[in-house]
Design a protein around this motif. Structure first.
Motif, short mmCIF file in Angstrom:
data_model
loop_
_atom_site.label_atom_id
_atom_site.label_comp_id
_atom_site.label_asym_id
_atom_site.label_seq_id
_atom_site.Cartn_x
_atom_site.Cartn_y
_atom_site.Cartn_z
N ASP A 44 2.19 12.27 -14.63
CA ASP A 44 0.87 11.61 -14.56
C ASP A 44 -0.13 12.47 -13.78
O ASP A 44 -1.31 12.57 -14.13
N GLN A 45 0.36 13.13 -12.74
CA GLN A 45 -0.55 13.99 -11.95
C GLN A 45 -0.89 15.27 -12.72
O GLN A 45 -2.01 15.78 -12.64
N GLU A 46 0.08 15.77 -13.48
CA GLU A 46 -0.20 16.95 -14.32
C GLU A 46 -1.31 16.64 -15.32
O GLU A 46 -2.16 17.48 -15.61
N THR A 95 -8.42 11.60 -4.53
CA THR A 95 -9.29 12.72 -4.15
C THR A 95 -8.48 14.01 -4.09
O THR A 95 -8.93 15.07 -4.56
N LEU A 96 -7.26 13.92 -3.54
CA LEU A 96 -6.40 15.12 -3.53
C LEU A 96 -6.09 15.57 -4.96
O LEU A 96 -6.12 16.77 -5.27
N HIS A 97 -5.84 14.59 -5.85
CA HIS A 97 -5.54 14.96 -7.25
C HIS A 97 -6.71 15.69 -7.89
O HIS A 97 -6.53 16.70 -8.55
N ILE A 98 -7.92 15.15 -7.70
CA ILE A 98 -9.06 15.79 -8.40
C ILE A 98 -9.44 17.13 -7.78
O ILE A 98 -10.14 17.93 -8.38
N LEU A 99 -8.94 17.39 -6.58
CA LEU A 99 -9.11 18.72 -5.97
C LEU A 99 -8.06 19.70 -6.51
O LEU A 99 -8.14 20.90 -6.24
N GLY A 100 -7.05 19.16 -7.22
CA GLY A 100 -6.01 20.02 -7.79
C GLY A 100 -4.65 19.85 -7.16
O GLY A 100 -3.67 20.46 -7.61
N ALA A 101 -4.55 19.04 -6.09
CA ALA A 101 -3.28 18.91 -5.37
C ALA A 101 -2.38 17.84 -5.98
O ALA A 101 -2.84 16.95 -6.69
N ASN A 102 -1.09 17.94 -5.67
CA ASN A 102 -0.12 16.90 -6.01
C ASN A 102 0.13 16.02 -4.79
O ASN A 102 0.05 16.52 -3.66
#
Ligand SMILES: Cc1cc2nc3c(=O)[nH]c(=O)nc-3n(C[C@H](O)[C@H](O)[C@H](O)COP(=O)(O)O)c2cc1C
Length: 221
Positions: free
Chosen positions: A185-187, A136-143
Motif C-alpha cells: 500500500d505504501q509502494e 506526511t512521511l509517505h508523501i515525502l517518500g518515506a515508509n
C-alpha cells in the motif's frame, strides 16, 4: 544508522508525547542506532510564506532553526514524529515545521527513509494525528512501520503500555531499515506521488529550476 526524533509539544520535559518519542529512540538505540532528538518547542521556525523561492533555488528565504534539523534529516535513516492533539490536529509547532517541507515533497527527499509517528491526546483522536503524520512521511517518500497513539483521559492506566509500544516500534524501525522492508500500500502511494510530482516539476521546469535539476540528477526524468 541514525534515527531522528522530532517532538512538537511545547511542554518539554513535562510532555507525554516527548516521553513516547524518547522511548522510540531508546528502542532504536537498543538495536544499535545512533539517535538525535529535536524539541520543536525550543526551536524558532518561521511560517512558510508561499514565496516559491525553495522551488526555484532549493533554499528558504528564512534564516532560522529549520535548516539545522533539515540538514540532519537528509543524512538520517529514520524519523520519529511526535505531536500532541491540538484541536484535532497537530500542534502549531509541528505544522510550521511540516509546511517548510513543500519543496521536499516535490523532490521526494525522504525516499528510502523510514519512520513512525506518536501522538497523545487528552480525550480523543490521537490515532488520527498519527495517521496524518504517517501520511506526511509517505508523501515525502518515506515508509512507515506503524504508530503509537494514546488518548490519555479515557485510558489513565494505558500510558505505560504506550511507552512499551514506542520502545518496541523503535526496535522495529531499525529492523525495517536493515531489511529495506516495503509494504504494497505504501509502494502504491510512492508510485502515485512520483507520477504526480514528476508531472508538476516538469510542467514548471522553467520556473522551478532547482526542483527540475534535482529530478534530473536523481535520474528520475
Ligand atoms: C491548545 C490545546 C488543544 C488541545 N486540543 C485537544 C483536542 O482537540 N482533543 C483532545 O483530546 N485533547 C486536546 N488537548 C489535550 C492534549 O492533546 C493532551 O493533553 C496531550 O497529551 C498533551 O501532550 P503533551 O503532554 O505532549 O504536551 C489539547 C491541549 C491543548 C493545550
Amino acid at each position: 544508522m541514525k534515527i531522528i526524533g522530532i517532538c512538537a509539544s511545547p511542554r518539554g520535559k513535562k510532555s507525554s508525547t516527548m516521553t513516547l518519542v524518547k522511548k522510540g529512540l531508546l528502542g532504536a538505540e537498543n538495536k544499535g542506532a545512533k539517535t538525535v532528538l529535536y524539541d520543536l518547542g525550543k526551536k524558532r521556525i518561521k511560517f512558510c510564506t508561499g514565496c516559491n523561492v525553495c522551488y526555484k533555488e532549493g533554499k528558504c528565504i528564512h534564516k532560522d532553526d529549520f535548516q539545522e534539523i533539515f540538514d540532519d534529516i537528509l543524512t538520517c535513516d529514520g524519523i520519529i514524529l511526535g505531536s500532541p492533539n491540538y484541536i484535532n490536529s497537530v500542534s502549531a509547532q509541528m505544522k510550521v515545521f511540516l509546511d517548510r517541507l513543500a519543496d521536499s515533497i516535490h523532490c521526494q527527499r525522504f525516499t528510502g527513509k523510514y519512520g513512525f509517528s506518536v501522538s497523545t491526546a487528552g480525550g480523543s483522536n490521537s490515532d488520527s494525528i498519527c495517521d496524518y503524520l504517517n501520511n506526511t512521511l509517505h508523501i515525502l517518500g518515506a515508509n512507515t512501520v506503524g504508530k503509537v497513539s494514546i488518548d490519555i483521559g479515557p485510558n489513565p492506566d494505558g500510558f505505560s503500555n504506550a511507552e512499551e509500544q514506542a520502545f518496541s516500534m523503535g526496535e522495529d524501525l531499525v529492523e525495517a531499515i536493515n531489511a529495506k522492508m516495503t509494504w504494497p500500500d505504501q509502494e502504491n502511494v510512492h508510485l502515485e506521488m512520483k507520477e504526480r510530482m514528476k508531472y508538476l516539476v516538469t510542467q514548471n521546469k522553467d520556473e522551478w529550476t532547482h526542483e527540475y535539476m534535482h529530478w534530473k540528477k536523481q535520474g528520475w526524468l
